[in-house]
Design an enzyme around this catalytic site. Sequence first.
Site, PDB file in Angstrom:
ATOM      1  N   HIS A  17       0.841  -1.202   0.000  1.00 47.27           N
ATOM      2  CA  HIS A  17       0.000   0.000   0.000  1.00 47.27           C
ATOM      3  C   HIS A  17       0.878   1.256   0.000  1.00 47.27           C
ATOM      4  O   HIS A  17       0.604   2.221  -0.721  1.00 47.27           O
ATOM      5  CB  HIS A  17      -0.915   0.021   1.235  1.00 47.27           C
ATOM      6  CG  HIS A  17      -1.907  -1.101   1.290  1.00 47.27           C
ATOM      7  ND1 HIS A  17      -2.043  -1.940   2.369  1.00 47.27           N
ATOM      8  CD2 HIS A  17      -2.820  -1.543   0.381  1.00 47.27           C
ATOM      9  CE1 HIS A  17      -2.995  -2.834   2.137  1.00 47.27           C
ATOM     10  NE2 HIS A  17      -3.478  -2.617   0.931  1.00 47.27           N
ATOM     11  N   LYS A  41     -15.855  -8.993   3.946  1.00 42.96           N
ATOM     12  CA  LYS A  41     -14.637  -9.359   4.689  1.00 42.96           C
ATOM     13  C   LYS A  41     -14.843  -9.199   6.183  1.00 42.96           C
ATOM     14  O   LYS A  41     -15.652  -8.387   6.615  1.00 42.96           O
ATOM     15  CB  LYS A  41     -13.495  -8.418   4.288  1.00 42.96           C
ATOM     16  CG  LYS A  41     -12.838  -8.775   2.979  1.00 42.96           C
ATOM     17  CD  LYS A  41     -11.596  -7.930   2.771  1.00 42.96           C
ATOM     18  CE  LYS A  41     -10.795  -8.450   1.605  1.00 42.96           C
ATOM     19  NZ  LYS A  41      -9.648  -7.589   1.311  1.00 42.96           N
ATOM     20  N   ARG A  91      -1.452  -5.654  -8.630  1.00 47.74           N
ATOM     21  CA  ARG A  91      -0.270  -6.465  -8.337  1.00 47.74           C
ATOM     22  C   ARG A  91      -0.003  -7.502  -9.414  1.00 47.74           C
ATOM     23  O   ARG A  91       1.119  -7.866  -9.686  1.00 47.74           O
ATOM     24  CB  ARG A  91      -0.445  -7.180  -6.986  1.00 47.74           C
ATOM     25  CG  ARG A  91      -0.365  -6.246  -5.806  1.00 47.74           C
ATOM     26  CD  ARG A  91      -0.856  -6.902  -4.562  1.00 47.74           C
ATOM     27  NE  ARG A  91      -2.254  -7.285  -4.715  1.00 47.74           N
ATOM     28  CZ  ARG A  91      -2.911  -8.050  -3.868  1.00 47.74           C
ATOM     29  NH1 ARG A  91      -2.302  -8.525  -2.817  1.00 47.74           N
ATOM     30  NH2 ARG A  91      -4.180  -8.326  -4.075  1.00 47.74           N
ATOM     31  N   SER A 129      -2.562  -8.102   2.799  1.00 47.29           N
ATOM     32  CA  SER A 129      -2.830  -7.925   4.231  1.00 47.29           C
ATOM     33  C   SER A 129      -3.036  -9.275   4.908  1.00 47.29           C
ATOM     34  O   SER A 129      -2.579  -9.488   6.039  1.00 47.29           O
ATOM     35  CB  SER A 129      -4.050  -7.029   4.433  1.00 47.29           C
ATOM     36  OG  SER A 129      -3.793  -5.760   3.894  1.00 47.29           O
TER      37      SER A 129
HETATM   38  N1  COA Z   1       0.134  -4.055  -2.408  1.00 47.73           N
HETATM   39  C1  COA Z   1      -0.123  -5.017  -1.526  1.00 47.73           C
HETATM   40  N2  COA Z   1      -1.357  -5.499  -1.269  1.00 47.73           N
HETATM   41  C2  COA Z   1      -2.358  -4.944  -1.952  1.00 47.73           C
HETATM   42  C3  COA Z   1      -2.165  -3.934  -2.872  1.00 47.73           C
HETATM   43  C4  COA Z   1      -0.845  -3.479  -3.101  1.00 47.73           C
HETATM   44  N3  COA Z   1      -0.568  -2.524  -3.975  1.00 47.73           N
HETATM   45  N4  COA Z   1      -3.350  -3.608  -3.397  1.00 47.73           N
HETATM   46  C5  COA Z   1      -4.251  -4.409  -2.809  1.00 47.73           C
HETATM   47  N5  COA Z   1      -3.649  -5.199  -1.930  1.00 47.73           N
HETATM   48  C6  COA Z   1      -4.266  -6.262  -1.145  1.00 47.73           C
HETATM   49  C7  COA Z   1      -4.833  -5.844   0.145  1.00 47.73           C
HETATM   50  O1  COA Z   1      -3.891  -5.927   1.178  1.00 47.73           O
HETATM   51  C8  COA Z   1      -5.945  -6.842   0.328  1.00 47.73           C
HETATM   52  O2  COA Z   1      -5.397  -8.030   0.838  1.00 47.73           O
HETATM   53  P1  COA Z   1      -6.327  -9.120   1.595  1.00 47.73           P
HETATM   54  O3  COA Z   1      -7.404  -9.533   0.644  1.00 47.73           O
HETATM   55  O4  COA Z   1      -5.364 -10.171   1.907  1.00 47.73           O
HETATM   56  O5  COA Z   1      -6.883  -8.428   2.801  1.00 47.73           O
HETATM   57  C9  COA Z   1      -6.411  -7.139  -1.093  1.00 47.73           C
HETATM   58  O6  COA Z   1      -5.338  -6.747  -1.911  1.00 47.73           O
HETATM   59  C10 COA Z   1      -7.619  -6.384  -1.478  1.00 47.73           C
HETATM   60  O7  COA Z   1      -7.373  -5.004  -1.271  1.00 47.73           O
HETATM   61  P2  COA Z   1      -8.428  -3.880  -1.095  1.00 47.73           P
HETATM   62  O8  COA Z   1      -8.207  -2.842  -2.136  1.00 47.73           O
HETATM   63  O9  COA Z   1      -8.362  -3.397   0.283  1.00 47.73           O
HETATM   64  O10 COA Z   1      -9.764  -4.577  -1.488  1.00 47.73           O
HETATM   65  P3  COA Z   1     -10.921  -4.947  -0.574  1.00 47.73           P
HETATM   66  O11 COA Z   1     -11.751  -5.879  -1.318  1.00 47.73           O
HETATM   67  O12 COA Z   1     -10.451  -5.381   0.743  1.00 47.73           O
HETATM   68  O13 COA Z   1     -11.655  -3.548  -0.378  1.00 47.73           O
HETATM   69  C11 COA Z   1     -12.816  -1.561  -0.992  1.00 47.73           C
HETATM   70  C12 COA Z   1     -11.987  -2.736  -1.445  1.00 47.73           C
HETATM   71  C13 COA Z   1     -12.857  -1.396   0.518  1.00 47.73           C
HETATM   72  C14 COA Z   1     -12.171  -0.327  -1.613  1.00 47.73           C
HETATM   73  C15 COA Z   1     -14.208  -1.792  -1.583  1.00 47.73           C
HETATM   74  O14 COA Z   1     -14.779  -2.961  -1.022  1.00 47.73           O
HETATM   75  C16 COA Z   1     -15.131  -0.635  -1.374  1.00 47.73           C
HETATM   76  O15 COA Z   1     -15.095   0.305  -2.152  1.00 47.73           O
HETATM   77  N6  COA Z   1     -15.999  -0.697  -0.322  1.00 47.73           N
HETATM   78  C17 COA Z   1     -17.023   0.298  -0.086  1.00 47.73           C
HETATM   79  C18 COA Z   1     -18.384  -0.194  -0.616  1.00 47.73           C
HETATM   80  C19 COA Z   1     -18.357  -0.118  -2.118  1.00 47.73           C
HETATM   81  O16 COA Z   1     -18.394   0.939  -2.704  1.00 47.73           O
HETATM   82  N7  COA Z   1     -18.260  -1.307  -2.719  1.00 47.73           N
HETATM   83  C20 COA Z   1     -17.916  -1.384  -4.119  1.00 47.73           C
HETATM   84  C21 COA Z   1     -19.036  -1.429  -5.027  1.00 47.73           C
HETATM   85  S1  COA Z   1     -18.221  -2.023  -6.473  1.00 47.73           S
END
Ligand code: COA
Length: 175
Positions: A17, A41, A91, A129
């Site tokens: 991140h 999640k 990634r 994560s």
């Molecule tokens: N380097 C390392 N890890 C990375 C990364 C990077 N550059 N980019 C993403 N990751 C990892 C994260 O650590 C996470 O790991 P995990 O699954 O082991 O926990 C995974 O990739 C997913 O990352 P993230 O971007 O946090 O996705 P998410 O699915 O957890 O959350 C939100 C995405 C919170 C942005 C999304 O659910 C959201 O917008 N929520 C609000 C409600 C909404 O609008 N929903 C979307 C409608 S489409």
Amino acid sequence: MKTAIYPGSFDPCTNGHLDIIKRASTMFDKLIVVVLINPLKSYSFSISERRALLEKATMEMKNIEIDSYDGLLADYFTQRSDVDVIVKGLRATSDFEYEFQMAHTNKDLNPRAETVFIPASANTTFISSSMVKQVAMFGGDLSKYVPSVIHKEISTRLKAEFEEKKRLAALKQDL
Ligand code: COA
């Protein structure tokens, strides 16, 4: 003035991140890192803990704001009229399909919400994560995977969570 938002769960914030935050912060005048909720999640850290970790990890950076929002990213975008674009890190090709779907959904919900993708630096492509959480829970060394200023805090917190889980599981077996 161009402002971008970098949304995510950040449970917890990793060097992956931080790589995206550092690079995006040089491309825009301001970068807002927003902690959001993926309802599918379950999280180890509360929203305020995740915000506090991000604040510490980006302390030295001048044009970063940390925020959180309990709702749709598209609605956050609508409320923040100062925001121009969403930034996401990619990634590997395996991230693409999910991110592509989210980018289109966000744009469908708010036509102003464009997403730009930044390829993760090669040395962070394997970090996630959940991988960090697993390493920490079994007492492994996290120092290469999370920002140094928050590394001890994350390790201690996750080890304690794992010990508590083991204690509760043992109690259940005794019943
Ligand atoms: N380097 C390392 N890890 C990375 C990364 C990077 N550059 N980019 C993403 N990751 C990892 C994260 O650590 C996470 O790991 P995990 O699954 O082991 O926990 C995974 O990739 C997913 O990352 P993230 O971007 O946090 O996705 P998410 O699915 O957890 O959350 C939100 C995405 C919170 C942005 C999304 O659910 C959201 O917008 N929520 C609000 C409600 C909404 O609008 N929903 C979307 C409608 S489409």
